[in-house]
Design a protein around this motif. Structure first.
Motif, PDB file in Angstrom:
ATOM      1  N   ILE A 467       0.837  -1.206   0.000  1.00  0.00           N
ATOM      2  CA  ILE A 467       0.000   0.000   0.000  1.00  0.00           C
ATOM      3  C   ILE A 467       0.867   1.250   0.000  1.00  0.00           C
ATOM      4  CG2 ILE A 467      -1.597   1.337   1.433  1.00  0.00           C
ATOM      5  CD1 ILE A 467      -2.929  -1.269   2.235  1.00  0.00           C
ATOM      6  N   ASP A 470       2.660   1.434  -3.638  1.00  0.00           N
ATOM      7  CA  ASP A 470       1.845   1.707  -4.819  1.00  0.00           C
ATOM      8  C   ASP A 470       0.940   2.916  -4.663  1.00  0.00           C
ATOM      9  OD1 ASP A 470       3.035  -0.569  -5.696  1.00  0.00           O
ATOM     10  OD2 ASP A 470       1.193  -1.674  -6.129  1.00  0.00           O
ATOM     11  N   GLU A 471       0.517   3.218  -3.437  1.00  0.00           N
ATOM     12  CA  GLU A 471      -0.456   4.291  -3.257  1.00  0.00           C
ATOM     13  C   GLU A 471       0.139   5.537  -2.625  1.00  0.00           C
ATOM     14  OE1 GLU A 471      -3.087   3.541  -4.795  1.00  0.00           O
ATOM     15  OE2 GLU A 471      -2.484   1.447  -4.985  1.00  0.00           O
ATOM     16  N   ALA A 511      -6.351   2.465  -7.061  1.00  0.00           N
ATOM     17  CA  ALA A 511      -5.661   1.352  -6.392  1.00  0.00           C
ATOM     18  C   ALA A 511      -5.134   0.386  -7.443  1.00  0.00           C
ATOM     19  CB  ALA A 511      -6.601   0.629  -5.437  1.00  0.00           C
ATOM     20  N   HIS A 677       0.730   0.608 -14.212  1.00  0.00           N
ATOM     21  CA  HIS A 677       0.841   1.405 -12.997  1.00  0.00           C
ATOM     22  C   HIS A 677       2.294   1.781 -12.757  1.00  0.00           C
ATOM     23  CE1 HIS A 677       0.600   2.546  -8.766  1.00  0.00           C
ATOM     24  NE2 HIS A 677      -0.699   2.701  -8.957  1.00  0.00           N
TER      25      HIS A 677
END
Length: 771
Positions: A467, A470-471, A511, A677
């Motif tokens: 998390i 990637d976020e 996400a 991504h």
């Protein structure tokens, strides 16, 4: 069954402190020895000896069995536990004979009769164990003939008070109750419980109230050994009430890390709330949980200690200022500002001791001296910063907070009146260096992201790493994620919803598929442990039986650091390296900047409230920020030729566009765009190029390029087949089929939706792995 407990006879208390406690104390706690019923929150863990109901003390043994095991010379624990002879030991079992050969008396303290205990004192205090003393064949010490012990069923000779040595020892340790009650008191020892014998009446009531408070908070159990230590400490102090001494005194008698220290803190806080039910704002220590803030707002915020401001007039004004600030600013930010006034109080006590209690001391000359004093002041807090001078950024923080305080004092006309020349000017604030590019080097990221290394992490910490990677969430935002933090968008994408404490709002960001899978797995683990009771994605590990609290930063960081040591994270020079949670956030911002995402989009993704951070990331890769796409409404097709039209006015529609902006690169791939991504590197191993990649995207305006690619590919396929190059022909056939399928779907979609082209519609890739 346990014997009935005697209820205290304090029905007409003369002391108002007794009346205050009895008004709220429930009957089940008004006992001399509290034995939690089955299923009670405070029920101690049971001894590993089969059939022993005693609570554990150490090594899985109750205090009685632990003492017996140590007295036996600490033999192999597994063998000793399995020996049936060790089931009934200590006070709960029958009194045993003195181990000295030929001695007819029973054993008491140290496992010896009274005479042999006195005889062995010089050797045992010198370090010799009881077993070694007995092995030395000590002499039998004669005594006058006595009657049998008065304890029912005991045949050992009497020592004193009508009891043998063993039963007299137990009677003394139990507080010398009436002899008729001794059998019931000894029988009660077979059941784990919290004893209060020996305490004066008021202190006993206070400890009973502590049991009730501890039960209601449901945070952690009370080890019996720590409870007994606290009771013995109060008994030995000879006080009437625990409040006769302050917290520093009680904790000073107990070693650090002992649970008994926390018991005294909780007890004194509970009694203070009970006897002084004034508002929290009037206290000199504000506890965040008593100020009305929820768990998310007060995450990790310690109590606000205004009592460390030694000048009463300054303390009251600062409390007034902070209460005003808490109406508009998050608790964490306000709590962090308190240290600025601790430094001011320390300066006044050191450099203006003669005038520190006069509010008029804050004139311009004093403030000028304070500005210079901060340059040379050294940190006195224990830890790695002890003895260091303050950094320019820290000094600027302290002065700016003082500046705001003085302005509020002057604006609202608080009394006493502030001197007219009491000003902190902008020119007084030190200049600080620019922001650091605190991202993780890609050489280190390659080790962190390696699947074989991630597999060594426990599932919960691994989900947190993914998390943060990637976020780009702040660690505090990630800790307070809810189990329902994922929202599915009309296009098939997923949005991650989190609470942003800085502006007290909820945000939604795109996400990645990796994060979505990890979160779904974490939700299943939470439900398996707590059912539907817990709403946190990362519930607390310990002291959280109901799932009410989320995991602490310290717990998760210890796991993460242990994992870094396990994988032996090292830089390019082979030196051991460490990273922290916040660096993942900077790393994502740096990757986005290097990939050509605009600074405005980075600001939206990372949720920065200031433009300075946007400029910071823009400076990282200015050469890649040459242009930004202007198209906001277009059709996108993936390698399967799929296109999905979404409603711009749909819920979380802004997340759709934000995800599209992240997926757009400032460089085009062959015949389309890369929708991968940013946290995932391009594999660069596809033999057929981007047309067969699941992240490939194309637009209708690129149709001529696809048609030209198809024609050239068919020609290469035909040439290869004619010359017998089978592998080349197969490769080009696969590529031609993929391009042909894409062209067909684009044309079909364009014809089918020609009437909708006039309306604005964003189209995004729906492949689950496009994120």
């Amino acid at each position: 069954m346990s014997p009935p407990a005697a209820v205290l006879a304090l029905r007409e208390p003369a002391d108002p402190r007794v009346a205050a406690i009895l008004a709220v104390l429930r009957p089940e706690f008004q006992v001399h020895r509290f034995m939690p019923p089955a299923g009670h929150f405070l029920t101690p863990k049971v001894c590993v000896i089969e059939g022993c109901p005693g609570g554990t003390h150490a090594h899985g043994l109750c205090p009685l069995h632990c003492h017996a095991w140590e007295t036996a010379g600490r033999p192999d624990l597994t063998v000793w536990v399995a020996d049936p002879a060790n089931v009934d030991v200590g006070w709960a079992g029958p009194v045993r004979p003195c181990p000295v050969a030929g001695c007819p008396h029973s054993q008491g303290g140290w496992g010896l009769c009274d005479e042999h205990r006195r005889h062995s004192t010089p050797t045992i205090t010198a370090g010799v164990t009881t077993v070694d003393y007995v092995a030395g064949n000590p002499p039998v010490i004669p005594r006058p003939t006595a009657e049998p012990c008065g304890y029912p069923g005991c045949g050992f000779p009497t020592s004193q008070d009508g009891l043998c040595d063993g039963h007299r020892y137990r009677w003394t340790r139990l507080g010398r109750p009436p002899l008729a009650e001794l059998p019931a008191a000894v029988e009660a020892l077979r059941y784990p419980g919290y004893t209060l014998r020996g305490l004066p009446p008021l202190a006993r009531l206070e400890f009973q109230y502590l049991l009730q408070v501890r039960t209601d908070t449901r945070r952690s159990h009370i080890p019996l050994g720590d409870w007994n230590q606290a009771v013995r400490l109060v008994t030995a102090a000879g006080v009437i009430s625990v409040r006769d001494r302050d917290l520093a005194y009680w904790q000073g008698q107990i070693r650090r890390g002992c649970v008994a220290r926390g018991l005294f803190r909780m007890l004194l806080d509970a009694l203070d709330d009970l006897h002084n039910p004034g508002r929290e704002w009037d206290r000199d220590v504000w506890r965040p949980d008593r100020l009305g803030f929820d768990l998310e707002a007060r995450r990790g915020v310690p109590p606000l200690h205004f009592d460390r401001i030694s000048q009463p007039w300054l303390r009251e004004l600062v409390k007034r200022y902070f209460r005003l600030r808490l109406a508009t600013v998050e608790l964490r930010s306000v709590a962090g500002q308190l240290s600025s006034f601790h430094w001011l109080s320390r300066f006044l006590a050191d450099c203006r001791a003669d005038r520190q209690h006069d509010p008029a001391v804050l004139d311009r000359p004093t403030l000028e001296q304070y500005v210079g004093w901060l340059v040379d002041a050294r940190d006195q807090r224990p830890g790695k910063f002890h003895g260091r001078t303050l950094a320019a950024r820290t000094r600027k923080l302290h002065l700016s907070k003082l500046k705001g305080f003085l302005e509020a004092w002057r604006r609202y006309g608080w009394t006493p009146r502030l001197p007219d020349d009491a000003h902190i000017y902008v020119d007084d604030l030190p200049r600080v260096a620019g922001l650091n590019a605190n991202f993780i080097d890609e050489y280190l990221m390659a080790q962190i992201e390696a699947e074989e290394n991630l597999a060594l992490l426990d599932p919960e910490t691994r989900t947190m790493v993914l998390i943060c990677r990637d976020e780009g969430l702040r660690i505090g935002e990630a800790l307070t994620l809810k189990t329902d933090c994922l929202r599915k968008l009309p296009s098939g994408r997923w949005a991650l919803v989190h609470y942003k404490s800085k502006d007290k709002s909820y945000r939604a960001i795109p996400a990645s598929a990796t994060v979505v899978d990890a979160v779904h797995g974490q939700v299943q683990r939470v439900h398996a442990r707590f059912g539907d009771r817990c709403g946190w994605l990362f519930p607390g590990i310990n002291q959280n039986p109901d799932g009410f609290y989320f995991v602490s930063y310290t717990t998760l960081t210890k796991r993460f650091d242990a994992w870094l040591d396990c994988i032996q994270l090292a830089d390019a020079h082979g030196r051991r390296a460490t990273v922290n949670w916040h660096q993942f956030r900077h790393t994502l911002g740096t990757r986005m900047a290097n990939a050509g995402v605009s600074g405005r989009t980075i600001r939206e993704v990372l949720g920065h409230t200031s433009w300075s951070m946007q400029e910071h990331y823009s400076r990282i890769a200015d050469d890649t920020l040459r242009r930004e796409y202007e198209e906001k409404y277009e059709v996108r097709f993936n390698r399967k030729g799929e296109a999905v039209r979404i409603r711009p006015d749909a819920d979380l529609g802004g997340v759709e566009w934000l995800a599209e902006q992240i997926g757009r690169r400032l460089h085009a791939v062959a015949g389309g765009w890369c929708g991968r991504h940013l946290a995932r590197a391009c594999p660069k191993n596809a033999a057929d190029g981007c047309y067969t990649c699941p992240d490939f995207q194309a637009t209708p305006d690129l149709l001529p390029i696809h048609e030209d690619t198809l024609a050239r590919t068919r020609q290469l396929q035909a040439d290869a087949e004619r010359t017998g190059r089978t592998r080349v022909a197969e490769k080009n056939a696969r590529l031609a089929d993929a391009v042909s399928h894409l062209i067909t779907r684009i044309r079909t979609e364009e014809n089918h939706h020609a009437d909708r082209r006039t309306g604005p519609a964003l189209v995004l890739d729906t492949a689950a792995d496009a994120c």
